[in-house]
Design an enzyme around this catalytic site. Structure first.
Site, PDB file in Angstrom:
ATOM      1  N   ASN A 182    -130.759   1.711 -41.547  1.00 44.29           N
ATOM      2  CA  ASN A 182    -129.493   1.861 -40.807  1.00 44.29           C
ATOM      3  C   ASN A 182    -128.913   3.274 -40.905  1.00 44.29           C
ATOM      4  OD1 ASN A 182    -128.699   1.821 -43.495  1.00 44.29           O
ATOM      5  ND2 ASN A 182    -126.937   0.509 -43.166  1.00 44.29           N
ATOM      6  N   LYS A 183    -129.563   4.151 -41.663  1.00 45.06           N
ATOM      7  CA  LYS A 183    -128.992   5.473 -41.921  1.00 45.06           C
ATOM      8  C   LYS A 183    -129.219   6.434 -40.741  1.00 45.06           C
ATOM      9  CE  LYS A 183    -127.408   4.861 -46.143  1.00 45.06           C
ATOM     10  NZ  LYS A 183    -127.693   3.466 -46.429  1.00 45.06           N
TER      11      LYS A 183
END
Ligand SMILES: Cc1ncc(COP(=O)(O)O)c(C=O)c1O
Length: 374
Positions: A182-183
């Site tokens: 998700n980064k």
């Protein structure tokens, strides 16, 4: 109710041809670990954030652990940190038998309040561990005045800039980045410590590799170590992601702008709080779009109601000191850190990823408006 196909996810990595090619090349080379992609990824990342050195590790969490060890944190020490973070921040101190001491957060930036951090320092404090939460840089100049070792949790802050204009990660203190899917960029799982000290890098590189010195045979280990390595497959993915990082960051900025416009009415008329604007020279590295619901709106019920509209969301973040493990171990109670608790109780992360369209942002905003009005 929306169909399965209509669901807007919380997050989504940008993966395509360049990543596929990069990974395939490593697979075909047969050199899957301890190979050339590791230093190549480290140099490219260090250059990107203006750090002298970088050490790739298996996750942001393991990066925090090794960085705290590298600045000298040991059993019995205290580490002053933020209660408004992902639990790994505080856990990393516990891995060494050190105690995380929580200082309340700034009500605007949600990073640790420098005055609260100053008040939490004792003769046992070995390090400060600020978190650039939601990609917004903590007030480093104020924290640095104490002259204590600092480890920066920059897991959410790739692309951010400190108030003095420098890229987050380039200040010399070990700064930890995370590359979960998700980064801002991903290696599947992974992390990296950007840092200025060659000695600390040498220690970190040895400890991530079972305590082995670079010039020693495989079976000789001159200190305690771990297996916190990042594979060449992951590093190849990281190099490909770095090459398109500017585009991915720009897309996040664009999506955040759409959200601000779409939620402006809810903010001005219904008391929804939007992420703080960049101020005093600091620049956010956009990671998540988190809002605080108006007083009286039930956050957990909102998450469920948004789900019925086909919109994923989640409570983000819960206060660390009120998690059951921390309550039981340290006797923390509600009321200790009021700003953090108020913010944590009302915070909700909305879908946020580079490929998001303006229409999707508007759908989320409409759904949220309906839920709040109901
Ligand atoms: C602020 C913060 N610190 C630490 C971490 C831990 O990183 P990882 O999941 O790569 O171990 C995360 C990841 O979610 C994070 O958001």
């Amino acid at each position: 109710m929306s169909t399965q196909l209509d669901v807007i996810p919380l997050a989504k990595p940008v993966i395509g041809e360049p990543e596929e090619q990069a990974v395939l090349e490593v697979l075909r080379s047969g050199h899957l670990s301890l190979g050339p992609r590791v230093p190549a990824f480290e140099s490219a990342f260090a250059e990107r954030v203006g750090a002298r050195h970088a050490s790739a590790v298996s996750s942001g969490t393991t990066g925090l652990h090794l960085a705290l060890r590298a600045v000298g944190v040991e059993a019995g020490d205290e580490v002053v940190t933020s209660p408004f973070s992902f639990v790994a921040t505080a856990n990393a101190a516990l891995y060494e038998g050190a105690r995380p001491v929580f200082a309340d957060i700034d009500p605007v930036t949600f990073c640790v309040d420098p005055a609260a951090a100053a008040a939490a320092i004792t003769e046992r404090t070995r390090a400060l561990l600020p978190v650039h939460i939601f990609g917004y840089p903590a007030d480093m100049a104020a924290l640095e005045r104490h002259g204590l070792p600092i480890v920066e949790d920059a897991a959410e802050a790739l692309g951010a800039r400190y108030a003095d204009g420098g890229a987050v990660g380039g200040r010399g203190h070990p700064a930890i980045f995370g590359f979960y899917a998700n980064k801002q960029m991903t290696t599947g799982e992974g992390g990296l410590i950007a840092l200025g000290s060659a000695e600390q890098k040498e220690r970190i590189d040895s400890e991530r590799n079972q305590g082995r010195a670079p010039d020693m045979g495989w079976l000789d280990h001159d200190r305690l170590g771990f297996n916190y390595r990042l594979s060449d497959i992951a590093c190849a993915l990281g190099i490909a992601q770095l090459e398109r990082l500017d585009d991915m960051l720009a897309a996040r900025v664009r999506v955040a702008g759409w959200y601000r416009a779409a939620l402006a009415g809810l903010a001005s008329e219904h008391g929804l709080t939007l992420p703080c604007e960049d101020a005093d020279g600091a620049v956010r590295g956009w990671f998540v779009f988190v809002v605080q619901l108006p007083v009286g709106v039930d956050r957990d019920a909102t998450v469920l109601a948004l789900r019925d509209h086909g919109v994923q969301s989640k409570p983000y973040l819960p206060a660390i000191h009120l998690m059951s493990f921390y309550r039981e171990r340290f006797g923390h109670r509600r009321g200790e850190l009021p700003v953090c608790e108020r913010v944590a109780d009302s915070s909700i992360a909305l879908p946020f990823f580079p490929q998001m369209t303006e229409a999707q942002v508007e759908r989320v905003a409409d759904a949220l408006a309906q839920v709040i009005a109901a």
